[in-house]
Motif scaffolding. Structure first.
Motif, short mmCIF file in Angstrom:
data_model
loop_
_atom_site.label_atom_id
_atom_site.label_comp_id
_atom_site.label_asym_id
_atom_site.label_seq_id
_atom_site.Cartn_x
_atom_site.Cartn_y
_atom_site.Cartn_z
N ASP A 108 0.07 55.38 39.75
CA ASP A 108 1.39 55.04 39.09
C ASP A 108 2.51 54.47 40.06
O ASP A 108 2.59 54.29 41.14
N ASP A 109 3.45 54.18 38.99
CA ASP A 109 4.66 53.45 39.44
C ASP A 109 5.51 54.65 40.10
O ASP A 109 5.70 55.83 39.81
N PRO A 110 5.82 54.53 41.77
CA PRO A 110 6.51 55.57 42.21
C PRO A 110 7.87 55.88 41.65
O PRO A 110 8.46 56.92 42.13
N ILE A 111 8.58 55.01 40.96
CA ILE A 111 9.77 55.25 40.46
C ILE A 111 9.69 55.65 38.89
O ILE A 111 9.06 54.82 38.21
N PRO A 112 9.80 56.65 38.33
CA PRO A 112 9.68 57.14 36.96
C PRO A 112 10.41 56.22 36.08
O PRO A 112 11.39 55.68 36.52
N PRO A 113 9.99 56.04 34.93
CA PRO A 113 10.58 54.97 33.99
C PRO A 113 12.30 55.42 33.74
O PRO A 113 12.88 54.45 33.91
N VAL A 118 14.15 56.80 36.04
CA VAL A 118 14.92 56.55 37.06
C VAL A 118 15.16 55.28 37.21
O VAL A 118 16.23 54.54 37.47
N ARG A 119 14.22 54.35 36.77
CA ARG A 119 14.10 52.93 37.10
C ARG A 119 15.46 52.14 35.87
O ARG A 119 16.02 51.48 36.31
N ALA A 120 15.27 52.94 35.04
CA ALA A 120 15.99 52.33 33.86
C ALA A 120 17.53 52.82 34.36
O ALA A 120 18.58 52.00 33.89
N GLY A 121 17.95 54.03 34.89
CA GLY A 121 19.27 54.20 35.07
C GLY A 121 19.63 53.54 36.38
O GLY A 121 20.68 53.11 36.47
N GLU A 122 18.54 53.03 37.27
CA GLU A 122 19.40 52.10 38.46
C GLU A 122 19.39 50.81 38.14
O GLU A 122 20.40 50.08 38.53
N GLN A 123 18.73 50.12 36.97
CA GLN A 123 19.13 48.89 36.12
C GLN A 123 20.11 48.72 35.72
O GLN A 123 21.13 47.98 35.74
N ARG A 124 20.73 49.95 34.95
CA ARG A 124 21.91 50.04 34.42
C ARG A 124 22.96 49.95 35.35
O ARG A 124 24.09 49.56 35.08
N GLY A 125 22.80 50.56 36.30
CA GLY A 125 23.67 50.66 37.47
C GLY A 125 23.73 49.65 38.55
O GLY A 125 24.53 49.86 39.85
N THR A 126 23.17 48.54 38.36
CA THR A 126 23.00 47.44 39.34
C THR A 126 24.40 47.01 39.69
O THR A 126 25.16 46.49 38.71
N ARG A 127 24.55 46.68 40.88
CA ARG A 127 25.98 46.17 41.30
C ARG A 127 25.81 45.13 42.34
O ARG A 127 24.96 44.62 42.93
N SER A 128 26.78 44.11 42.30
CA SER A 128 26.75 43.26 43.21
C SER A 128 26.91 43.55 44.64
O SER A 128 27.33 44.61 44.92
N PRO A 129 26.41 42.66 45.69
CA PRO A 129 26.60 43.11 47.05
C PRO A 129 27.98 43.46 47.29
O PRO A 129 28.29 44.40 48.36
N ALA A 130 29.10 42.87 46.94
CA ALA A 130 30.48 43.13 47.28
C ALA A 130 30.92 44.50 46.80
O ALA A 130 31.34 45.47 47.59
N VAL A 131 30.32 44.71 45.59
CA VAL A 131 30.60 46.16 45.04
C VAL A 131 29.82 47.21 45.79
O VAL A 131 30.36 48.36 45.96
N ALA A 132 28.68 46.94 46.20
CA ALA A 132 27.74 47.87 46.89
C ALA A 132 28.41 48.04 48.25
O ALA A 132 28.23 49.32 48.73
#
Length: 289
Positions: free
Chosen positions: A178-183, A185-199
């Motif tokens: 299976d995918d080690p990242i549950p759906p 969690v992955r969806a939440g990560e995609q919504r919270g994606t930030r640019s390198p500067a913001v990171a």
């Protein structure tokens, strides 16, 4: 009544704690008034050099564990202020300061969500930063497990920066294919994606928040070795500070600085491993004992 009781006591009064930048009393107002009633012109003082937000936290902590306890209304008001100024702190960390339950902290935090910044991690009462989304940590665990299939849960957790229980789940998912990242969690990560500067800015915030936790602890702040540790951990060093420090290194000295930086990095890594594993012998070696 409390002030008069202190004034009539023959026991020397403990030092009061004063916020040096503003000269406001953080802890010991009753002791100060008692000293005045005794006719004393001087009192013992311990200075706190943090900012006003940390000074407030220290005052709440002092009133929670010493002196006259705060009322429930005062504690809740303190929580509402702390969840805004120390948003990276976990519910448990704030509960330890205010004396309220983690469940109560969570409820107050939920009512303040519109005022809180978007966060990807929180700092617990032990001072450790833990991600609110574990997607990155799960991916790091996957990569490490692929190269080290027999690694222990604790080892992988330390490398990936996630909990051993999360590593166990990652390993189980990989074994099932299976995918080690549950759906979710992955969806939440995609919504919270930030640019390198913001990171990078978020990394600054996390470092600053971690240092605030350390600075607000009197055991570190008011001891010589504690203050040394704060300085050694790079108190107040932001990404911009590091960039300016790098720019200040002359080209002909870069090799020496690189070598020392890498050696210090190795020593800090060994120190962290020893501290995490509770190995005092290794820590004493670092201290030169």
């Amino acid at each position: 009544m409390h002030v008069r009781t202190l004034a009539e006591s023959d026991i020397p009064l403990p030092p009061i704690v004063v916020h040096r930048p503003t000269m406001c009393v953080i802890d010991g107002r009753h002791r100060l008034r008692a000293a005045h009633l005794r006719g004393e012109e001087r009192v013992s003082v311990t200075f706190f050099d943090g900012d006003e937000r940390d000074a407030f936290v220290l005052s709440v902590l002092a009133n929670t564990h010493r002196g006259l306890p705060l009322s429930d209304a005062d504690r809740r008001a303190a929580v509402r202020r702390i969840v805004l100024t120390h948003a990276h702190w976990s519910d448990g960390a704030i509960a330890a300061v205010t004396g309220l339950s983690s469940k109560t902290i969570a409820g107050i935090r939920a009512c303040a969500t519109t005022e809180l910044p978007e966060l990807h991690s929180r700092i617990g009462r032990d001072g450790r930063t833990r991600p609110l989304s574990t997607a990155a940590g799960r991916e790091a665990a996957r990569l490490y497990l692929e190269d080290n299939p027999d690694a222990s849960l604790r080892e992988v957790a330390r490398v990936a920066g996630i909990a051993p229980g999360t590593v166990r789940d990652v390993r189980a998912r990989l074994r099932r294919g299976d995918d080690p990242i549950p759906p979710k969690v992955r969806a939440g990560e995609q919504r919270g994606t930030r640019s390198p500067a913001v990171a990078a800015e978020m990394a600054d915030v996390e470092v600053t928040s971690s240092l605030r936790v350390l600075r607000s602890d009197p055991v570190l702040r008011f001891s010589e070795h504690g203050r040394w540790l704060l300085r050694a951990l790079g108190e107040g060093m932001s990404n911009a500070d590091w960039e300016e420090a790098a720019a200040a290194v002359p080209g002909h000295l870069a090799g020496l600085v690189v070598g020392l930086a890498r050696e210090n990095s190795r020593r800090w890594a060994e120190f962290a491993e020893a501290l995490d594993a509770g190995q005092p012998a290794v820590l004493l070696r670092h201290a030169g004992c």
